[in-house]
Structure formats: C-alpha cells, structure tokens
Design a protein around this motif. Structure first.
Motif, mmCIF file in Angstrom:
data_model
loop_
_atom_site.group_PDB
_atom_site.id
_atom_site.type_symbol
_atom_site.label_atom_id
_atom_site.label_comp_id
_atom_site.label_asym_id
_atom_site.label_seq_id
_atom_site.Cartn_x
_atom_site.Cartn_y
_atom_site.Cartn_z
ATOM 1 N N ALA A 111 0.833 -1.214 0.000
ATOM 2 C CA ALA A 111 0.000 0.000 0.000
ATOM 3 C C ALA A 111 0.861 1.256 0.000
ATOM 4 C CB ALA A 111 -0.927 -0.005 1.214
ATOM 5 N N ASP A 112 0.659 2.109 -1.028
ATOM 6 C CA ASP A 112 1.455 3.342 -1.116
ATOM 7 C C ASP A 112 0.606 4.490 -1.618
ATOM 8 O OD1 ASP A 112 1.021 2.635 -3.720
ATOM 9 O OD2 ASP A 112 3.109 2.687 -4.342
ATOM 10 N N ALA A 113 -0.716 4.372 -1.476
ATOM 11 C CA ALA A 113 -1.605 5.450 -1.917
ATOM 12 C C ALA A 113 -2.936 5.304 -1.191
ATOM 13 C CB ALA A 113 -1.822 5.377 -3.430
ATOM 14 N N GLU A 114 -3.657 6.407 -1.111
ATOM 15 C CA GLU A 114 -4.981 6.375 -0.481
ATOM 16 C C GLU A 114 -5.846 5.295 -1.121
ATOM 17 O OE1 GLU A 114 -7.183 10.247 0.454
ATOM 18 O OE2 GLU A 114 -5.414 10.910 -0.674
ATOM 19 N N GLY A 115 -6.555 4.550 -0.291
ATOM 20 C CA GLY A 115 -7.483 3.544 -0.811
ATOM 21 C C GLY A 115 -6.874 2.173 -1.009
ATOM 22 N N LYS A 116 -5.544 2.073 -0.931
ATOM 23 C CA LYS A 116 -4.910 0.752 -1.074
ATOM 24 C C LYS A 116 -4.909 0.034 0.271
ATOM 25 C CE LYS A 116 -1.984 1.575 -5.095
ATOM 26 N NZ LYS A 116 -0.638 1.447 -5.668
ATOM 27 N N GLN A 117 -5.169 -1.276 0.246
ATOM 28 C CA GLN A 117 -5.215 -2.070 1.473
ATOM 29 C C GLN A 117 -5.085 -3.547 1.106
ATOM 30 O OE1 GLN A 117 -8.836 -1.522 3.741
ATOM 31 N NE2 GLN A 117 -8.103 -2.700 5.488
ATOM 32 N N GLU A 118 -4.135 -4.242 1.746
ATOM 33 C CA GLU A 118 -3.923 -5.663 1.450
ATOM 34 C C GLU A 118 -4.409 -6.570 2.580
ATOM 35 O OE1 GLU A 118 0.027 -6.077 -1.121
ATOM 36 O OE2 GLU A 118 0.422 -4.913 0.687
ATOM 37 N N LEU A 119 -4.512 -6.012 3.802
ATOM 38 C CA LEU A 119 -4.905 -6.787 4.977
ATOM 39 C C LEU A 119 -6.311 -6.388 5.409
ATOM 40 C CD1 LEU A 119 -1.808 -7.080 4.885
ATOM 41 C CD2 LEU A 119 -1.756 -6.712 7.348
ATOM 42 N N GLU A 120 -7.120 -7.390 5.723
ATOM 43 C CA GLU A 120 -8.465 -7.135 6.228
ATOM 44 C C GLU A 120 -8.376 -6.231 7.468
ATOM 45 O OE1 GLU A 120 -12.041 -10.306 6.108
ATOM 46 O OE2 GLU A 120 -10.563 -10.699 7.666
ATOM 47 N N THR A 121 -9.296 -5.303 7.586
ATOM 48 C CA THR A 121 -9.265 -4.355 8.711
ATOM 49 C C THR A 121 -9.227 -5.068 10.061
ATOM 50 O OG1 THR A 121 -10.301 -2.565 7.470
ATOM 51 C CG2 THR A 121 -10.539 -2.487 9.857
ATOM 52 N N GLU A 122 -9.964 -6.145 10.180
ATOM 53 C CA GLU A 122 -10.011 -6.899 11.440
ATOM 54 C C GLU A 122 -8.622 -7.444 11.816
ATOM 55 O OE1 GLU A 122 -12.332 -10.744 13.345
ATOM 56 O OE2 GLU A 122 -12.847 -10.110 11.293
ATOM 57 N N LEU A 123 -7.844 -7.763 10.809
ATOM 58 C CA LEU A 123 -6.463 -8.228 11.041
ATOM 59 C C LEU A 123 -5.625 -7.083 11.612
ATOM 60 C CD1 LEU A 123 -4.160 -10.232 10.773
ATOM 61 C CD2 LEU A 123 -4.183 -9.892 8.304
ATOM 62 N N LEU A 124 -5.829 -5.890 11.082
ATOM 63 C CA LEU A 124 -5.082 -4.716 11.562
ATOM 64 C C LEU A 124 -5.507 -4.308 12.969
ATOM 65 C CD1 LEU A 124 -5.120 -2.687 8.231
ATOM 66 C CD2 LEU A 124 -3.077 -3.630 9.340
ATOM 67 N N THR A 125 -6.799 -4.422 13.272
ATOM 68 C CA THR A 125 -7.252 -4.012 14.608
ATOM 69 C C THR A 125 -6.862 -5.047 15.664
ATOM 70 O OG1 THR A 125 -9.459 -4.884 14.112
ATOM 71 C CG2 THR A 125 -9.147 -2.523 13.821
ATOM 72 N N ASP A 126 -6.690 -6.311 15.266
ATOM 73 C CA ASP A 126 -6.293 -7.362 16.215
ATOM 74 C C ASP A 126 -4.790 -7.425 16.448
ATOM 75 O OD1 ASP A 126 -8.861 -8.155 16.566
ATOM 76 O OD2 ASP A 126 -8.637 -10.169 15.724
ATOM 77 N N ALA A 127 -4.009 -6.922 15.489
ATOM 78 C CA ALA A 127 -2.554 -7.090 15.546
ATOM 79 C C ALA A 127 -1.874 -5.966 16.320
ATOM 80 C CB ALA A 127 -1.998 -7.136 14.124
ATOM 81 N N ALA A 128 -0.612 -6.230 16.712
ATOM 82 C CA ALA A 128 0.262 -5.168 17.207
ATOM 83 C C ALA A 128 0.877 -4.534 15.961
ATOM 84 C CB ALA A 128 1.348 -5.745 18.103
ATOM 85 N N VAL A 129 0.442 -3.311 15.629
ATOM 86 C CA VAL A 129 0.869 -2.672 14.382
ATOM 87 C C VAL A 129 2.003 -1.678 14.644
ATOM 88 C CG1 VAL A 129 0.163 -1.239 12.415
ATOM 89 C CG2 VAL A 129 -1.428 -2.932 13.358
ATOM 90 N N VAL A 130 3.089 -1.864 13.903
ATOM 91 C CA VAL A 130 4.240 -0.960 13.965
ATOM 92 C C VAL A 130 4.321 -0.253 12.617
ATOM 93 C CG1 VAL A 130 6.753 -0.837 14.176
ATOM 94 C CG2 VAL A 130 5.451 -2.416 15.617
ATOM 95 N N ILE A 131 4.477 1.063 12.647
ATOM 96 C CA ILE A 131 4.492 1.850 11.407
ATOM 97 C C ILE A 131 5.871 2.473 11.213
ATOM 98 C CG2 ILE A 131 2.020 2.411 11.447
ATOM 99 C CD1 ILE A 131 2.750 5.040 12.858
#
Length: 332
Positions: free
Chosen positions: A228-248
């Motif tokens: 993902a490198d632009a608005e609207g791009k997403q490879e992971l289901e949102t639920e995966l992102l909310t459940d995970a420990a996300v490092v940016i």
C-alpha cells in the motif's frame, strides 16, 4: 578563499553500480541505524511531499532528510501505466546526496534500485525486531521485483527453509522461482491462504481490496505490509489490523497512504491503537507477546534513502566508481 574548493565534483552513480556497491547486509545496517536515529530525534525528516499529475495518472514524491552526517533528497515517481504506455518501470527516481557542511552536491544516484533495496532492508529490520526467532517459512503475496528483495532481505535476519508465493500472474511466479532457484530452500506457488499460513508474510501488491483475511492468520505471525502506497490501497483485512500489534514507519505517511490508511480514514483504527513507530520500538525496546500477530506498515522514509544512498556514495568514492562531473561549474 572560495576558489580552493573548485576541484569538487559530483559523482553520478547508475542503478547497476548502486546494486554492485551495496549489499543487503550493509543496507540493513544503514536502515536500522537510521530508524534508531529518528527514534532518538537525531535525524531531520520533513514530511514526504506529493505532486499529483492527474492527467497522466501519475505522481511525484519529494523526500528530504538529514541523517547520520548525510543530507539529501529523493525525487521519485509512481506512474502505474508506464509499462503499457512507454515500456518503463512504474517507479523510478533519483537521490541527491549533499555535504551537510558546505551543501555541495556529492552524488546523484539512481533512486530506483535504491528504493527497492532500502524497502527490503526496512522489512528485514522490522522482521528482526518483531518476528519470533525460530521461524522457518516466508509467504509472499505478489511476485514482482520487491518480492525478490523481501526474500533476500529477510534471509539476512532469519533462517528460512520454505517460501510460498502467490500472484495472479503465473508467469511472474515462474520468473521468481527461476531467479531464486540457486537458493537452498523450497519455493512453491500457493493461494493467498497458503501464504497466510507461513511464519512471516510479506505483501507487495497494489491491491485496493484486502487479500489477507484475519481468520487465516495464526498467533505469532509477523506480516510486512509493503504494497500500500496510496490512499485507498489495502492488502490486509481491517479486522487483522485491529487485532494485531501494528508498527508503522511514520504516522503521517501511513495514515495518508500506508496499509492502515483505509481503517484510519473510516475511524476503525487510531494512532493510540498502534504499538508505535519502528524507530520507537528499536529505541525503547518495546516487547510484543509471543502469541501476538505483528504487522509492519512500511511506506518508505527519506531517512532510509539517504542512509543507504550515503553508504553507496562512500563505496563509490572508495573505488572511484561512477562518473565524476563538475556540475556546479567553476567557483568564483
């Protein structure tokens, strides 16, 4: 007297030479050090600037930074129709490395190869910090250039014996397997679900629809979200992102155009939900539970380009590689 500096020259380094001069181990070390510097407030990095060229379905990005005794800027484009229209890569770029003391332009480097290498290196730094040590398999979503770099980089920090590759284009998978056949590991094609079953997963597609589903991912998996490198791009289901420990890598960039941009824009994810930046994780020694799913959202930082670009420039100087030109002209 000013004229005593007139012998200064600018070194121009092509992509081929960049590739030859910087190995992945050096790149990983430079990128790790750059993340530690930004985590300790020892680097300067203004926000990435986007220049949209709507009529051509493309954009330019300007990425300036000063880190570890180097200063510079990368100017890079993203034109998805390039292959079809011009037979050119989607992403190309130049990096300029300057002397922080005088401001003299020391080097102009191909930023295309540089971008590919430093992106892989960042995933390796994150994987090293976040993935369990006893992993053995890597799943890669998307079999393009960055997929090969992910494999190369992650092999520097973890011992793998299996790679599972998924791509909509079978010929891309064949090319990948041919190119990597000399490695001592098993590489096989699989579905996105097969990729998700691996210990480490790297996603490198331009998808706007999530491909990886939460219920495919087991506890303890580490995911590098690279695509993902632009608005609207997403490879992971949102639920995966909310459940995970996300490092940016950087909040502004990730919220704008990284893997988290969609859930952030619709309120499903906020900055406080994240584990933190990679720089903070490296400097604070933040621990994650052994059974947590970890995600690294990588948008690519100017500090990575300038740190690796500076290492390339030093190597070029040491062996007098590249072409030297007096680009500024005689100083008065």
């Amino acid at each position: 007297m000013a004229h005593e500096h007139s012998h200064q020259e600018t070194r121009i380094v092509t992509g081929e030479t960049v590739e030859r001069l910087v190995d992945m181990e050096t790149a990983i070390s430079a990128v790790r050090s750059a993340f530690v510097d930004i985590g300790s407030d020892d680097a300067v990095m203004p926000p990435k600037t986007y220049v949209d060229v709507h009529a051509e379905n493309g954009d330019f990005r300007a990425m300036p930074a000063a880190v570890d005794g180097s200063a510079g800027v990368k100017w890079v484009n993203v034109h998805p129709d390039n292959e079809e229209r011009f037979g050119l890569p989607t992403v190309m770029g130049l990096a300029i490395v300057s002397d922080p003391a005088s401001g003299y332009p020391l080097g102009i480097l191909d930023g295309t190869t540089l971008t590919r290498i430093r992106t892989g290196a960042a995933a390796a730094v994150a994987t090293d910090a976040l993935a369990p040590t006893d992993v053995s398999s890597l799943g890669i979503l998307g079999a393009g250039e960055q997929a090969r770099t992910q494999l190369d980089a992650i092999l520097q920090v973890r011992d793998l014996d299996e790679v599972v590759l998924s791509d909509l284009d079978d010929s891309a998978i064949e090319r990948f397997i041919d190119a990597e056949s000399n490695r001592n590991l098993s590489i096989r094609p699989g579905s996105p679900e097969d990729v998700a079953a691996c210990d480490i997963v790297s996603t490198t597609t331009p998808s706007r629809e999530p491909i990886l589903r939460r219920d495919w991912i087991e506890a303890g998996t580490h995911i590098n979200a690279i695509g993902a490198d632009a608005e609207g791009k997403q490879e992971l289901e949102t639920e995966l992102l909310t459940d995970a420990a996300v490092v940016i890598d950087d909040w502004e960039q990730c919220a704008h155009s990284g893997e988290i941009n969609v859930p952030v824009s619709n309120g499903a994810l906020t900055e406080v939900d994240l584990l933190g930046t990679l720089g903070a994780v490296l400097t604070d020694g933040t621990e994650t539970a052994a059974d947590s799913i970890t995600v690294f959202d990588s948008t690519g930082l100017a500090i990575q380009d300038i740190a690796v670009g500076s290492a390339v420039f030093e190597a070029a100087k040491a062996e007098d590689a590249g072409e030297r030109i007096d680009i500024i002209g005689a100083q008065q």
